[in-house]
Design a protein around this motif. Structure first.
Motif, mmCIF file in Angstrom:
data_model
loop_
_atom_site.group_PDB
_atom_site.id
_atom_site.type_symbol
_atom_site.label_atom_id
_atom_site.label_comp_id
_atom_site.label_asym_id
_atom_site.label_seq_id
_atom_site.Cartn_x
_atom_site.Cartn_y
_atom_site.Cartn_z
ATOM 1 N N THR A 1 0.834 -1.203 0.000
ATOM 2 C CA THR A 1 0.000 0.000 0.000
ATOM 3 C C THR A 1 0.868 1.252 0.000
ATOM 4 O O THR A 1 0.548 2.243 -0.663
ATOM 5 N N ALA A 2 1.977 1.224 0.748
ATOM 6 C CA ALA A 2 2.895 2.368 0.775
ATOM 7 C C ALA A 2 3.540 2.596 -0.592
ATOM 8 O O ALA A 2 3.759 3.739 -0.990
ATOM 9 N N ILE A 3 3.830 1.519 -1.298
ATOM 10 C CA ILE A 3 4.385 1.658 -2.655
ATOM 11 C C ILE A 3 3.392 2.400 -3.554
ATOM 12 O O ILE A 3 3.765 3.335 -4.270
ATOM 13 N N LEU A 4 2.135 1.978 -3.494
ATOM 14 C CA LEU A 4 1.112 2.649 -4.309
ATOM 15 C C LEU A 4 0.936 4.108 -3.905
ATOM 16 O O LEU A 4 0.817 4.991 -4.772
ATOM 17 N N ALA A 5 0.933 4.377 -2.610
ATOM 18 C CA ALA A 5 0.785 5.762 -2.138
ATOM 19 C C ALA A 5 1.967 6.613 -2.592
ATOM 20 O O ALA A 5 1.784 7.772 -2.993
ATOM 21 N N GLU A 6 3.156 6.054 -2.539
ATOM 22 C CA GLU A 6 4.360 6.772 -2.980
ATOM 23 C C GLU A 6 4.273 7.121 -4.467
ATOM 24 O O GLU A 6 4.573 8.243 -4.871
ATOM 25 N N ILE A 7 3.858 6.161 -5.257
ATOM 26 C CA ILE A 7 3.742 6.387 -6.700
ATOM 27 C C ILE A 7 2.729 7.490 -7.001
ATOM 28 O O ILE A 7 3.014 8.416 -7.760
ATOM 29 N N VAL A 8 1.563 7.395 -6.388
ATOM 30 C CA VAL A 8 0.513 8.380 -6.641
ATOM 31 C C VAL A 8 0.915 9.761 -6.126
ATOM 32 O O VAL A 8 0.772 10.766 -6.827
ATOM 33 N N PHE A 9 1.451 9.834 -4.909
ATOM 34 C CA PHE A 9 1.804 11.118 -4.314
ATOM 35 C C PHE A 9 2.886 11.832 -5.117
ATOM 36 O O PHE A 9 2.750 13.010 -5.463
ATOM 37 N N PHE A 10 3.963 11.123 -5.435
ATOM 38 C CA PHE A 10 5.068 11.792 -6.124
ATOM 39 C C PHE A 10 4.860 11.875 -7.634
ATOM 40 O O PHE A 10 5.649 12.511 -8.327
ATOM 41 N N ALA A 11 3.809 11.268 -8.159
ATOM 42 C CA ALA A 11 3.439 11.523 -9.552
ATOM 43 C C ALA A 11 2.798 12.905 -9.670
ATOM 44 O O ALA A 11 2.864 13.543 -10.714
ATOM 45 N N VAL A 12 2.218 13.383 -8.562
ATOM 46 C CA VAL A 12 1.542 14.673 -8.558
ATOM 47 C C VAL A 12 2.431 15.766 -7.963
ATOM 48 O O VAL A 12 2.402 16.909 -8.414
ATOM 49 N N ILE A 13 3.231 15.447 -6.955
ATOM 50 C CA ILE A 13 4.030 16.421 -6.209
ATOM 51 C C ILE A 13 5.505 16.295 -6.591
ATOM 52 O O ILE A 13 6.066 15.206 -6.558
ATOM 53 N N ASP A 14 6.126 17.405 -6.924
ATOM 54 C CA ASP A 14 7.563 17.443 -7.179
ATOM 55 C C ASP A 14 8.291 17.576 -5.841
ATOM 56 O O ASP A 14 8.028 18.525 -5.088
ATOM 57 N N PRO A 15 9.211 16.667 -5.510
ATOM 58 C CA PRO A 15 9.854 16.719 -4.195
ATOM 59 C C PRO A 15 10.686 17.982 -3.962
ATOM 60 O O PRO A 15 10.911 18.362 -2.824
ATOM 61 N N GLN A 16 11.121 18.643 -5.022
ATOM 62 C CA GLN A 16 11.922 19.845 -4.840
ATOM 63 C C GLN A 16 11.058 21.088 -4.599
ATOM 64 O O GLN A 16 11.584 22.149 -4.316
ATOM 65 N N LEU A 17 9.741 20.938 -4.692
ATOM 66 C CA LEU A 17 8.834 22.056 -4.442
ATOM 67 C C LEU A 17 8.145 21.947 -3.076
ATOM 68 O O LEU A 17 7.255 22.728 -2.782
ATOM 69 N N LEU A 18 8.566 20.979 -2.264
ATOM 70 C CA LEU A 18 7.958 20.789 -0.949
ATOM 71 C C LEU A 18 8.460 21.831 0.045
ATOM 72 O O LEU A 18 9.600 22.287 -0.033
ATOM 73 N N TYR A 19 7.593 22.178 0.986
ATOM 74 C CA TYR A 19 7.936 23.102 2.062
ATOM 75 C C TYR A 19 7.748 22.396 3.392
ATOM 76 O O TYR A 19 6.824 21.612 3.562
#
Length: 86
Positions: free
Chosen positions: A14-32
């Motif tokens: 489930t964490a693998i799927l959540a990781e894929i979905v979350f970071f498909a939408v969110i760029d890690p370099q734009l996180l605050y």
């Protein structure tokens, strides 16, 4: 196979799927974080995000497993632990 292994494996997938979905939408370099841009490398952010998702889904799976136990079994556990301690 012990129940905790089943819980960890199901929460792992489930964490693998959540990781894929979350970071498909969110760029890690734009996180605050606390109002400041995160300056960590993307691999650190991906890893931290995965372990966060894994911990949250494992906690959810453990709570569901606890709620599936009959009340008699849950109420008997302190008594059984006390017998084993003697």
């Amino acid at each position: 196979m012990p129940i905790w292994i089943k819980l960890l494996m199901s929460s792992f997938f489930t964490a693998i799927l959540a990781e894929i979905v979350f970071f498909a939408v969110i760029d890690p370099q734009l996180l605050y974080l606390f109002g400041k841009p995160v300056s960590w490398s993307p691999i650190v952010i991906y890893s931290g995000g995965f372990f966060m998702f894994w911990a949250l889904t494992a906690l959810t799976a453990a709570l569901v497993a606890l709620m599936l136990k009959p009340a008699e079994e849950v109420n008997r556990e302190p008594e059984l632990r006390a017998r084993h301690a003697r």
